[in-house]
Write an enzyme that holds these catalytic residues in place. Structure first.
Site, short mmCIF file in Angstrom:
data_model
loop_
_atom_site.label_atom_id
_atom_site.label_comp_id
_atom_site.label_asym_id
_atom_site.label_seq_id
_atom_site.Cartn_x
_atom_site.Cartn_y
_atom_site.Cartn_z
N ASP A 11 28.11 31.78 31.36
CA ASP A 11 28.94 32.24 32.46
C ASP A 11 30.37 31.76 32.16
OD1 ASP A 11 29.77 32.95 35.15
OD2 ASP A 11 29.70 30.80 35.58
N ASP A 13 33.43 31.71 34.95
CA ASP A 13 34.08 31.03 36.08
C ASP A 13 33.25 29.85 36.56
OD1 ASP A 13 36.46 32.64 36.49
OD2 ASP A 13 35.05 34.26 36.90
C1 XBP Z 1 32.74 34.50 39.48
C2 XBP Z 1 33.23 35.41 40.51
C3 XBP Z 1 34.46 36.10 40.28
C4 XBP Z 1 35.75 35.33 40.40
C5 XBP Z 1 36.88 36.30 40.52
O1 XBP Z 1 31.32 34.49 39.51
O2 XBP Z 1 32.60 35.65 41.50
O3 XBP Z 1 34.53 37.10 41.26
O4 XBP Z 1 35.72 34.51 41.58
O5 XBP Z 1 36.90 37.21 39.49
P1 XBP Z 1 30.44 34.05 38.25
P2 XBP Z 1 37.37 38.73 39.70
O6 XBP Z 1 31.04 32.79 37.72
O7 XBP Z 1 29.08 33.83 38.82
O8 XBP Z 1 30.44 35.16 37.24
O9 XBP Z 1 38.42 38.76 40.78
O10 XBP Z 1 37.93 39.15 38.36
O11 XBP Z 1 36.18 39.56 40.09
MG MG Z 2 30.27 30.84 37.64
#
Ligand code: XBP
Ligand code: MG
Length: 243
Positions: A11, A13
């Site tokens: 993953d 983020d």
């Molecule tokens: C990460 C997210 C993303 C970020 C924002 O989830 O939910 O939406 O917060 O990114 P994960 P975008 O780590 O579970 O993948 O605005 O580009 O969607």
């Molecule tokens: Mg994440």
């Protein structure tokens, strides 16, 4: 029979780096530029709840609905979100992010041991590229040759679609891969795709339910890297290093 590990699927983020405060800042920088969102501001407390909705466009729509405002068409939300992506890229390129502890070492271990590297992330390719350029000084695909992102599937995490897409691109069965996640939504997505999953809780996910996780670590720097992670998973049965 042990299943040889052939790929790590990361993953982004919260896992590669603590990005959510930067995403929040990018949303808040963007809202004043649009009449419909001009008075919006997402505090940390508010954002903690909004993270239950994965994906920035979906998060904007969820907040719109919460205020009982008539939802604009998806094209308008996409325009607002595109501006947020530009703001986020500028923040990341400005050097505001660091890799979480242990990420560098885990990637080096995987490369040394012939284990492939992939990404399964809700965010966009543009954001992943910006993070890799800023934190690794390399294009994303030079480190992670396989990348599956939210805009390529119909259902984002906790649905398994992004992980299934990564597995299809890897050409591997889930038992030969290991997911690295930071949130309950990401963990559910990985498990629903049939993967083993190591969780390193992040700023906003510290209180998530990780009961489904195969292993929970404060961060990935403890111990002796990939070999120790696999040893601990193996103690619970099922993994071996690639021969
Ligand atoms: C990460 C997210 C993303 C970020 C924002 O989830 O939910 O939406 O917060 O990114 P994960 P975008 O780590 O579970 O993948 O605005 O580009 O969607
Ligand atoms: Mg994440």
């Amino acid at each position: 029979m042990l299943a040889p590990l052939q790929a790590l699927i990361f993953d982004v983020d919260g896992t590669l780096a603590e990005t959510e405060e930067l995403h929040r800042a990018a949303f808040n920088q963007t809202f004043p530029a649009f009449p419909e969102t001009a008075d919006w501001h997402w505090s940390q407390d508010l954002y903690a709840g909004l993270l239950a909705t994965t994906g920035g466009k979906e998060r904007i729509a969820a907040f719109w609905r919460r205020q009982v405002l008539e939802l604009p068409d998806s094209a308008r939300i996409a325009v607002i979100h595109a501006a947020k992506t530009r703001a986020y890229e500028a923040l990341v390129s400005g050097g505001a992010l660091r890799l979480r502890p242990g990420i560098d070492g885990l990637i080096a271990d995987a490369e040394a041991q012939g284990c492939r590297l992939a990404i399964a992330s809700t965010t966009s390719f543009a954001n992943i590229e910006a993070l890799c350029q800023a934190c690794f000084q390399l294009p994303a695909r030079r480190i992670f040759p396989i990348i599956a992102t939210g805009d390529e599937v119909t259902a984002k995490k906790p649905a398994p679609d992004i992980y299934r897409l990564a597995l299809t691109r890897l050409g591997l069965a889930p038992q030969h891969c290991l997911a690295i996640e930071d949130s309950a939504n990401g963990l559910r997505a990985a498990k629903a795709a049939g993967l083993r999953c190591v969780v390193t809780p992040s700023l906003y996910s510290a209180h998530d339910d990780f009961t489904l996780a195969d292993l929970v670590l404060d961060d990935l720097s403890a111990g002796s890297g990939l070999r120790e992670i696999l040893q601990r998973l193996n103690d619970q049965a099922g993994f071996a290093m690639k021969q």
